[in-house]
Design a protein around this motif. Structure first.
Motif, PDB file in Angstrom:
ATOM      1  N   ASP A 113       1.203  -6.955  -3.620  1.00 32.15           N
ATOM      2  CA  ASP A 113       1.393  -8.248  -2.125  1.00 32.15           C
ATOM      3  C   ASP A 113       1.793  -9.695  -2.370  1.00 32.15           C
ATOM      4  O   ASP A 113       2.887  -9.789  -1.337  1.00 32.15           O
ATOM      5  N   ALA A 114       1.558 -10.553  -3.189  1.00 33.63           N
ATOM      6  CA  ALA A 114       2.561 -11.711  -3.671  1.00 33.63           C
ATOM      7  C   ALA A 114       4.173 -11.212  -3.412  1.00 33.63           C
ATOM      8  O   ALA A 114       5.042 -11.560  -3.405  1.00 33.63           O
ATOM      9  N   LEU A 115       4.050 -10.234  -4.420  1.00 29.88           N
ATOM     10  CA  LEU A 115       5.793  -9.604  -5.202  1.00 29.88           C
ATOM     11  C   LEU A 115       6.111  -9.463  -3.225  1.00 29.88           C
ATOM     12  O   LEU A 115       7.311  -9.559  -3.272  1.00 29.88           O
ATOM     13  N   LYS A 116       5.813  -8.551  -3.142  1.00 29.52           N
ATOM     14  CA  LYS A 116       5.988  -8.230  -1.352  1.00 29.52           C
ATOM     15  C   LYS A 116       7.324  -9.205  -0.716  1.00 29.52           C
ATOM     16  O   LYS A 116       8.147  -9.486   0.327  1.00 29.52           O
ATOM     17  N   THR A 117       6.024 -10.702  -0.120  1.00 29.88           N
ATOM     18  CA  THR A 117       6.438 -11.632   0.128  1.00 29.88           C
ATOM     19  C   THR A 117       7.105 -12.223  -0.268  1.00 29.88           C
ATOM     20  O   THR A 117       8.379 -12.941   0.009  1.00 29.88           O
ATOM     21  N   ALA A 118       7.442 -12.527  -1.698  1.00 28.48           N
ATOM     22  CA  ALA A 118       8.506 -13.844  -2.701  1.00 28.48           C
ATOM     23  C   ALA A 118       9.387 -12.885  -2.675  1.00 28.48           C
ATOM     24  O   ALA A 118      10.710 -13.643  -2.810  1.00 28.48           O
ATOM     25  N   PHE A 119       9.705 -11.822  -3.383  1.00 23.05           N
ATOM     26  CA  PHE A 119      10.711 -10.725  -3.553  1.00 23.05           C
ATOM     27  C   PHE A 119      10.592  -9.528  -3.625  1.00 23.05           C
ATOM     28  O   PHE A 119      10.112  -8.586  -3.993  1.00 23.05           O
ATOM     29  N   PRO A 120      11.066  -9.284  -2.225  1.00 24.60           N
ATOM     30  CA  PRO A 120      10.996  -8.016  -1.070  1.00 24.60           C
ATOM     31  C   PRO A 120      11.790  -7.324  -1.787  1.00 24.60           C
ATOM     32  O   PRO A 120      11.482  -5.564  -2.201  1.00 24.60           O
ATOM     33  N   HIS A 121      12.709  -7.233  -2.321  1.00 23.98           N
ATOM     34  CA  HIS A 121      13.819  -6.336  -3.624  1.00 23.98           C
ATOM     35  C   HIS A 121      13.190  -5.805  -4.231  1.00 23.98           C
ATOM     36  O   HIS A 121      13.046  -4.769  -4.722  1.00 23.98           O
ATOM     37  N   THR A 122      12.394  -6.609  -5.419  1.00 30.43           N
ATOM     38  CA  THR A 122      11.770  -5.774  -6.216  1.00 30.43           C
ATOM     39  C   THR A 122      10.480  -5.162  -6.208  1.00 30.43           C
ATOM     40  O   THR A 122       9.948  -4.331  -6.575  1.00 30.43           O
ATOM     41  N   ALA A 123      10.307  -5.638  -5.411  1.00 29.43           N
ATOM     42  CA  ALA A 123       8.658  -4.830  -4.885  1.00 29.43           C
ATOM     43  C   ALA A 123       9.549  -3.794  -4.423  1.00 29.43           C
ATOM     44  O   ALA A 123       7.929  -2.604  -4.617  1.00 29.43           O
ATOM     45  N   SER A 124      10.544  -3.410  -3.911  1.00 26.26           N
ATOM     46  CA  SER A 124      10.203  -2.051  -3.520  1.00 26.26           C
ATOM     47  C   SER A 124      10.791  -0.798  -4.782  1.00 26.26           C
ATOM     48  O   SER A 124      10.796   0.174  -4.069  1.00 26.26           O
ATOM     49  N   TYR A 125      10.701  -1.036  -5.827  1.00 30.19           N
ATOM     50  CA  TYR A 125      10.538  -0.551  -6.765  1.00 30.19           C
ATOM     51  C   TYR A 125      10.362   0.054  -6.898  1.00 30.19           C
ATOM     52  O   TYR A 125       9.559   1.285  -8.295  1.00 30.19           O
ATOM     53  N   LEU A 126       8.549  -0.706  -7.257  1.00 31.91           N
ATOM     54  CA  LEU A 126       7.300  -0.414  -7.486  1.00 31.91           C
ATOM     55  C   LEU A 126       6.732   0.246  -6.794  1.00 31.91           C
ATOM     56  O   LEU A 126       7.115   0.368  -5.418  1.00 31.91           O
ATOM     57  N   LYS A 127       5.686   0.914  -6.791  1.00 27.08           N
ATOM     58  CA  LYS A 127       5.517   2.173  -5.823  1.00 27.08           C
ATOM     59  C   LYS A 127       3.850   2.026  -6.607  1.00 27.08           C
ATOM     60  O   LYS A 127       2.911   2.885  -7.077  1.00 27.08           O
ATOM     61  N   ILE A 128       3.152   1.133  -5.796  1.00 29.45           N
ATOM     62  CA  ILE A 128       1.777   0.718  -6.685  1.00 29.45           C
ATOM     63  C   ILE A 128       1.159   1.223  -4.810  1.00 29.45           C
ATOM     64  O   ILE A 128       1.656   1.282  -3.763  1.00 29.45           O
ATOM     65  N   GLN A 129      -0.203   2.139  -5.636  1.00 28.61           N
ATOM     66  CA  GLN A 129      -1.179   2.515  -4.470  1.00 28.61           C
ATOM     67  C   GLN A 129      -2.085   1.484  -4.516  1.00 28.61           C
ATOM     68  O   GLN A 129      -2.605   0.765  -5.596  1.00 28.61           O
ATOM     69  N   LYS A 130      -2.557   0.741  -3.574  1.00 27.03           N
ATOM     70  CA  LYS A 130      -3.685   0.677  -2.823  1.00 27.03           C
ATOM     71  C   LYS A 130      -4.875   1.080  -3.592  1.00 27.03           C
ATOM     72  O   LYS A 130      -5.265   2.232  -3.527  1.00 27.03           O
ATOM     73  N   VAL A 131      -6.097   0.093  -4.192  1.00 30.35           N
ATOM     74  CA  VAL A 131      -7.603   0.782  -4.228  1.00 30.35           C
ATOM     75  C   VAL A 131      -8.502  -0.676  -3.167  1.00 30.35           C
ATOM     76  O   VAL A 131      -8.493  -1.760  -3.100  1.00 30.35           O
ATOM     77  N   THR A 132      -9.418   1.208  -2.693  1.00 33.33           N
ATOM     78  CA  THR A 132     -10.226   0.457  -2.042  1.00 33.33           C
ATOM     79  C   THR A 132     -11.579   0.519  -3.044  1.00 33.33           C
ATOM     80  O   THR A 132     -11.509   0.820  -4.115  1.00 33.33           O
ATOM     81  N   ASN A 133     -12.630   0.144  -2.346  1.00 31.43           N
ATOM     82  CA  ASN A 133     -13.813   0.064  -3.513  1.00 31.43           C
ATOM     83  C   ASN A 133     -14.865   1.634  -3.523  1.00 31.43           C
ATOM     84  O   ASN A 133     -15.012   1.817  -4.707  1.00 31.43           O
ATOM     85  N   ASP A 134     -14.036   2.411  -2.726  1.00 33.30           N
ATOM     86  CA  ASP A 134     -14.835   3.901  -2.478  1.00 33.30           C
ATOM     87  C   ASP A 134     -13.183   4.228  -3.525  1.00 33.30           C
ATOM     88  O   ASP A 134     -13.094   6.467  -3.720  1.00 33.30           O
ATOM     89  N   GLY A 135     -11.624   3.745  -4.198  1.00 32.25           N
ATOM     90  CA  GLY A 135     -11.092   4.702  -4.752  1.00 32.25           C
ATOM     91  C   GLY A 135      -9.599   4.712  -3.761  1.00 32.25           C
ATOM     92  O   GLY A 135      -9.017   5.360  -4.338  1.00 32.25           O
ATOM     93  N   LYS A 136     -10.203   4.661  -2.122  1.00 36.12           N
ATOM     94  CA  LYS A 136      -8.356   4.811  -1.979  1.00 36.12           C
ATOM     95  C   LYS A 136      -7.724   3.912  -1.570  1.00 36.12           C
ATOM     96  O   LYS A 136      -8.202   3.114  -1.608  1.00 36.12           O
TER      97      LYS A 136
END
Length: 107
Positions: free
Chosen positions: A84-107
């Motif tokens: 999330d910090a990367l998306k704000t400060a360095f969106p171009h770099t963040a666009s290369y990552l496929k990070i999945q969000k994790v919630t308390n139930d694992g989704k």
């Protein structure tokens, strides 16, 4: 951490490792550190020590932060905070990552 959270975490760690060089070359720690400290991902004392180490170049500081994200902490949400910090400060770099969000139930 349940099985689904562990799988997501391992995939996210793989994304950090696969893009290690890109991240090192394109970000500055100072631009992403505050959300990491505020979320408890990075200890403020560790950051101050890292920041004061004049022998480290920026890429080495980035490596230290990445190492903390993938090795020292096993909370799957830590990488999401970084992303999330990367998306704000360095969106171009963040666009290369496929990070999945994790919630308390694992989704």
């Amino acid at each position: 951490m349940n099985e689904e959270q562990n799988e997501i975490h391992q995939n996210n760690v793989g994304q950090i490792i696969s893009n290690w060089g890109l991240i090192k070359r394109t970000i500055r720690v100072i631009d992403v550190i505050n959300p990491l400290i505020e979320a408890g991902v990075i200890d403020p004392g560790r950051w101050i020590t890292l920041k004061k180490n004049s022998q480290l170049v920026e890429e080495e500081k980035v490596e230290e932060i990445l190492h903390i994200l993938i090795r020292e902490k096993q909370n799957p949400k830590d990488i999401c905070v970084f992303y999330d910090a990367l998306k704000t400060a360095f969106p171009h770099t963040a666009s290369y990552l496929k990070i999945q969000k994790v919630t308390n139930d694992g989704k």
